[in-house]
Motif scaffolding. Sequence first.
Motif: not given
Length: 177
Positions: A28-57
């Motif tokens: 049960i703990a492994l299944i819970f950790l798996f779902f947390l990992r999936v939710i985190r991956a979806v959150w990272v992909e769906m959250s807007p990227a921070t708008i910051r000038r790049s180092r090269s700019e």
Amino acid sequence: MTAPGEVATLLATQNLNAVLRVLQWGVIALIFLFFLRVIRAVWVEMSPATIRRSRSERRQEKRELRAAARPQDRPKESRKRQLYLKVAEPPAHAGRTYDLDDELTIGRSPGCGVSMPEDIYTSTLHARLFRRNDQLWVEDLGSTNGTFVNREQISRAVRLGKGDLLQIGSTVFEVSR
């Protein structure tokens, strides 16, 4: 009274039940950790990227300020010989060009020097192009789908020259003068 064999069987059954209960909670703990990992991956992909000038700019801005403060001492011929990236594929973006300065990042993030938000196979921060000893180099920044130079996946920094093909995600660039 119970027989000694019955007591031993009763204790073995209780121990087995305790071990099975621990294993059940572990699964049960492994299944819970798996779902947390999936939710985190979806959150990272769906959250807007921070708008910051790049180092090269930011470096480019500093160079422009320094160049404005001193007279132009570089002839026009050397500027013509500078390498740049030209999009070869996909056809919808073919012909776009990007100047190559001292350092340039490529990825889906708006803060990258070459931002490709429409390419789903490109990581947020995919690759970095930089100059070392007046030579152009590219390195993969831990991207999911890899970076390819002349159709070969790279695992370390690789020198680029005129005519080399650089593939980032589904976009193919040609190094040109």
